[in-house]
Every structure is written in C-alpha cells, then in structure tokens.
Design an enzyme around this catalytic site. Structure first.
Site, mmCIF file in Angstrom:
data_model
loop_
_atom_site.group_PDB
_atom_site.id
_atom_site.type_symbol
_atom_site.label_atom_id
_atom_site.label_comp_id
_atom_site.label_asym_id
_atom_site.label_seq_id
_atom_site.Cartn_x
_atom_site.Cartn_y
_atom_site.Cartn_z
ATOM 1 N N GLU A 247 -5.882 -3.942 4.693
ATOM 2 C CA GLU A 247 -4.986 -4.791 5.503
ATOM 3 C C GLU A 247 -5.582 -4.572 7.016
ATOM 4 O OE1 GLU A 247 -4.413 -1.995 3.887
ATOM 5 O OE2 GLU A 247 -2.911 -0.731 4.925
ATOM 6 N N HIS B 268 -7.796 1.045 3.233
ATOM 7 C CA HIS B 268 -6.821 0.112 3.628
ATOM 8 C C HIS B 268 -7.493 -1.135 4.079
ATOM 9 C CE1 HIS B 268 -3.308 2.966 3.582
ATOM 10 N NE2 HIS B 268 -4.374 3.875 4.140
ATOM 11 N N CYS C 268 -4.270 2.443 -1.351
ATOM 12 C CA CYS C 268 -4.338 3.973 -0.987
ATOM 13 C C CYS C 268 -3.291 4.671 -2.150
ATOM 14 C CB CYS C 268 -3.883 4.186 0.430
ATOM 15 S SG CYS C 268 -4.611 5.719 0.870
HETATM 16 N N1 GLN Z 1 -0.968 10.169 0.334
HETATM 17 C C1 GLN Z 1 -2.212 9.908 0.033
HETATM 18 C C2 GLN Z 1 -3.174 10.572 0.459
HETATM 19 O O1 GLN Z 1 -3.034 11.577 1.327
HETATM 20 C C3 GLN Z 1 -2.305 8.284 0.113
HETATM 21 C C4 GLN Z 1 -2.269 8.073 1.589
HETATM 22 C C5 GLN Z 1 -2.187 6.629 2.001
HETATM 23 O O2 GLN Z 1 -1.553 6.002 1.263
HETATM 24 N N2 GLN Z 1 -2.639 6.188 3.118
HETATM 25 O O3 GLN Z 1 -4.170 10.828 -0.268
#
Ligand code: GLN
Length: 541
Positions: free
Chosen positions: A512, A510, A382
C-alpha cells in the site's frame, strides 16, 4: 536555487494540512517544477513507530526504512519527491541529535539551548530535507499554531526565512472558517487570532488557505486580508470536496493559488498546467461502471487513518478498474465472536491488513478461512499474510495448533516465528525488518502475472517471519510460495493455486505504500479486478 515553502496550520488540527501540502507539490510539478516534501512533527517520540495507530494513524514506511508520519503517504501519492529519513523530523529526533553532539563534546564550552542549538538543528534538517537542486522544497509543520511544542519549529522557520532572500521563502497558513449554524454564517475570528499568534512570533503568512464547508461570501477575502495583513488575492478558499481528495489540487488551482505562489517566490513555471488526464480520472471516480464492496477485517478499524494507505491503494485500484470501492470495515475481534458469515456475507473481496499483538488475530483467521472456503478474492497484508499461513497450516495442512510466536512464543508449532537476530533485540523502537527488500517472483503465479516482472522491491515493517521449517510441509499441502527474498531466504508471498481459488494472495510486505492515483499498485489492481469479476460472475462454491 531552491525556494522554500513553509506550511503551518491554525485553529484546529485535522484540517488536511498534509493533503493540502501534497496538492501544492502536485500543482508545482504540473508546472514542470521539481519539488521535495518534508514534515516536521512537534511531538517528542523519535518517530511514530512506537505509537498506537489509534493515537497517530498508520505508520508510514519509506524505502530506507524510516517509520514516519502518514502525511508522507500523501506526499508520495501526489508527487515524485524523494522521501527518506530526512523527510520527517520530530522534536525527539532533533533533540537526539543535539544531545548526541553535546555528549560528543561538539558544543564544548557552550550552554546548549533551544535557541540557537535546537533551532540550528531544525534549520539543518530543513536543508537536508530539500533534495539537492529541486526548485521548491515544501516543509509542513505539524500541530497547530499556539501549541507549546511547535514553538521551536516556528522560531526556526522564522530565522530560516530571515537568512534567505525575501523571495526565497514563503509562509502559507492553513486555517478554518467555522460555519455557525445558528447564525448561518462563516466566522473569520479564529483565523484572525491564529494569524495574530503567528505574527506575535514574527511570522507573517503571505498566503492563507481557508478550509470551509460553505463558500466564502464575496466580502470575506477582503475582511480576512485586512485583519490578517495579507493581500486579498492571497486569501484562498479550500472548500470540503464533494467526492474525492483528488479534487483538492484542481480546487486550489481554480481559487488562484498557483499565481500567488509563483508571484511570491518569483518563480517561472516551465509549462502551463494541463489537467485533461486528471479530469478524466475524476470523471472515473464520479461515474464508475462498477461498485464493489471490499470487507476489511482489522484491529484498528474505527479509525480511518489507521489504514489510510490501504484505503488509498484500493481507491487507485478502483479507478484503474472503473470501480467505486465500498468499504465494509469489520473489527477482526468481532469476527471471532460473531462469525465471518454474519459480518461479511455479500462482500466481493476481503482484505486483512497488518497489525500487532493477540487481539483480533483469531478473527483474522476466521475471516481468511471463510474467504478461502467461499473462494472470495483475498489479499492479506503483513499480519494478514501471517494469519493466512497459520490458517492454512491449521485447517488444510492439519497442524491443528499452528500459531504465531507473536503471542505464543513457546508454542510447539510456530509457523510464524522470530528470526534469530530478532530474538536478541531489546528495544522496541526502530528494530523491526524495515524498508525496501527485494523479492523474486515464482513463474506462473498470480503475483508474477500481476507485477509483470520477475524482481520487485517492496517495503517492510514487521518482526516475525514465515518459519522456513514449515515451508516444505505447507507447500506439499498446496500453499504456493510465490515470492522469496533470496538474500535472507525469506518467504515474501504466499498464494493459493488458481484452480483452487480465483485470487488468494498474502504478502509479508506493505504494497500500500507504493501506489499513485494514475499508477495503481499491481497487486491492488489485480485484487479489485478479481472483486469486479466475482461480482459479474459469482464463483460456485
Ligand atoms: N505483527 C507482525 C510482525 O511484527 C506483523 C506486522 C505488520 O502487520 N505490520 O511481524
């Protein structure tokens, strides 16, 4: 007909109630029964999405895009329960429903009150959480008995049990036996008081699970039974595990929990519990062939719970590779000031997890630059993927001022930017790109190989995206677009070619959240395999 288990906690928080609930689900599934799992959280937030990970640990995300308590992660890792928006209710979510009904006029004429309106809504939520036709629905009540906020939930489960047959609901109370070093003994008084509190509100737990660091003395179960009005055999010891949380279900089985649950709910198991494969898994955890050190450079590094699913995913991938994972947690912020070399030298792989905001972002960039240049296996998740794109744009593609719009909304080169629909968003809660999205993998890439499939679905939780305006330029400079969401034309995975770097993958989603001890996530498995490989044959740089 579905039977219900309610799990409450007493004495202190952080007893591992979620883990114990998940382990009970696991045990029931091993007996051939189907389970569903749910968490009720007494706080007022509608969901944990707007809470700081420092306060609440990671925000878990489900396929249907619910931002939920991290205990749902335990449930999904341990069981096959369906997990969705009905798997987690908070006080805020319950009140929101009730207030909406009141505004609609559904209660016309009545004074809307905690009893019966809030408790009715909680009972409805419990029923919705139980997947239809499952044998056992397990509901964990967050918080500690005695908290003001928990009261409506406890009242609701009391009513719920009264409305069902005597063998259709079961109350399990998890409690602590503190060890007093000065007198060298375990104390039962806090347990007695906690059960006393429950009984005051009309709940008599039938099983007590006692968390303890030392074994109970032989006289203790009888004493606890006497003072807490439970049967002696129903006082179950749950001692701190030696080396892995995956020992918990085995310990509970040894302590006699399954018989107690079956008896109290008048359930017949569909098969005997077989544990050979699980013992084998624990053996691998205990006697690994390799030990690899993974550097994790994140913003919320001080709190283990903030990246709980990531650490679990690494553990699962470690088991698949017969490797023990040693974590080197570094604060991304510090990498920015002290340099990656000083903090990360010696690690076998580097993971940069998700995050939000400006703090730590430049440290993530420095970490990734170091991993890229030193050809150290890298997984970016992410924000970690977004940082990898920015790093590549700046240092390889020559877009010196490349950045993310997250903290530089008007910068010229926003290689990570907001989508048009996100620009119109005015409230923070529940408005990110959330939940499962499809991704098509590019043939010949690391991801395509690791997944062994062309189309995958993964869970998202972010506001910003790879900016398609830079796609051509970055690809031209060697960045591999390894996965895309066709429907929205969004980049989901970036990689470096194998000729340039042994294993460098960044994912917008994600991974995970989709891993089990015996079914590790393919990307984590490949990442840890690359770490093992690097250790065996360090790459020349
Ligand atoms: N801050 C970033 C976004 O909102 C990544 C979010 C995250 O890592 N879950 O796109």
């Amino acid at each position: 007909m579905t039977k219900y288990i309610f799990i409450t906690g007493g004495v202190v928080s952080s007893l591992g109630k979620g883990l114990t609930a998940a382990a009970i689900g696991w045990i029931l599934e091993r007996m051939g029964l189907t389970v569903s799992m749910q968490k009720l959280d007494p706080y007022i937030n509608v969901d944990p999405g707007t809470m700081s990970p420092f306060q609440h640990g990671e925000v878990y995300v489900t396929d249907d895009g619910t931002e939920a308590d991290l205990d749902l992660g335990h449930y999904e890792r341990f069981t096959h329960s369906k997990i969705d928006k009905h798997s987690n209710y908070t006080t805020g979510k319950i009140y929101r429903e009730v207030i909406q009904k009141e505004r609609r006029g559904d209660y016309l004429g009545s004074t809307v009150q905690v009893i019966p309106h809030i408790t009715d809504e909680i009972k409805a939520a419990i029923r919705r959480g139980a997947s239809s036709g499952c044998d056992v629905a397990i509901t964990e009540i967050g918080g500690t008995v005695g908290d003001i906020e928990s009261l409506p939930f406890l009242e609701a489960i009391r009513q719920f049990s009264l409305e069902h047959g005597p063998q259709d609901t079961l109350f399990i109370h998890l409690t602590l036996l503190p060890f007093l070093r000065a007198s060298g003994e375990l104390k039962t008084k806090p347990t007695q008081q906690s059960v006393g509190k429950l009984r005051e509100i009309g709940i008599q737990p039938q099983i007590l699970i006692c968390r303890t660091e030392k074994p109970m003395t032989p006289d203790m179960p009888a004493k606890i039974a006497l003072f807490c009005n439970v049967r002696k055999e129903a006082v179950i010891e749950e001692r701190d595990v030696d080396f892995s949380i995956y020992e918990v279900p085995v310990d509970l089985i040894k302590a006699g929990l399954p018989q107690q649950v079956l008896e109290k709910l008048a359930l017949t198991p569909k098969r005997d519990i077989a544990l050979d494969d699980w013992f084998q898994l624990l053996e691998t955890v205990k006697h690994p062939e390799h030990v690899v050190e993974i550097g994790v450079a994140g913003k919320y590094i001080e709190l283990h719970d903030a990246y709980k699913s990531i650490y679990e995913a690494l553990t699962h991938a470690g088991i698949a590779n017969r490797a023990k994972i040693r974590l080197r947690k570094v604060a991304a912020e510090q990498v920015a000031t002290q340099g990656a070399e000083a903090l990360l030298t010696g690690v076998d792989a580097v993971l940069v997890p998700g995050g939000f905001g400006e703090r730590g972002f430049e440290g993530k960039i420095a970490t990734i630059e170091w991993a890229r240049k030193h050809r150290i296996p890298f997984l970016g998740i992410c924000y970690g993927m977004q940082a990898a794109v920015v790093e590549y744009a700046r240092h390889v593609c020559g877009i010196e001022k490349a950045t993310t719009a997250e903290y530089a909304p008007t910068a010229e080169h926003r290689v990570i930017d907001l989508m048009e629909e996100q620009k119109a968003v005015t409230q923070l809660g529940g408005t990110m790109r959330l939940g499962a999205f499809e991704c098509r993998l590019t043939p010949g890439t690391i991801s395509r190989e690791e997944y062994g499939a062309e189309r995958i679905s993964e869970r998202h939780r972010h506001r910003f995206e790879f900016n398609n305006r830079y796609r051509g330029q970055l690809a031209e400079a060697g960045l591999v677009i390894a996965g895309v969401n066709d429907k929205h034309d969004l980049v989901e995975i970036i990689e470096l070619p194998r000729e340039v770097h042994p294993w460098f993958v960044g994912v917008q989603y994600h991974p995970e959240f989709k891993t089990k001890p015996q079914q590790p996530h393919p990307l984590f498995r490949g990442f840890v395999a690359a770490a093992v490989e690097r250790q065996r044959r360090p790459v020349e740089v």
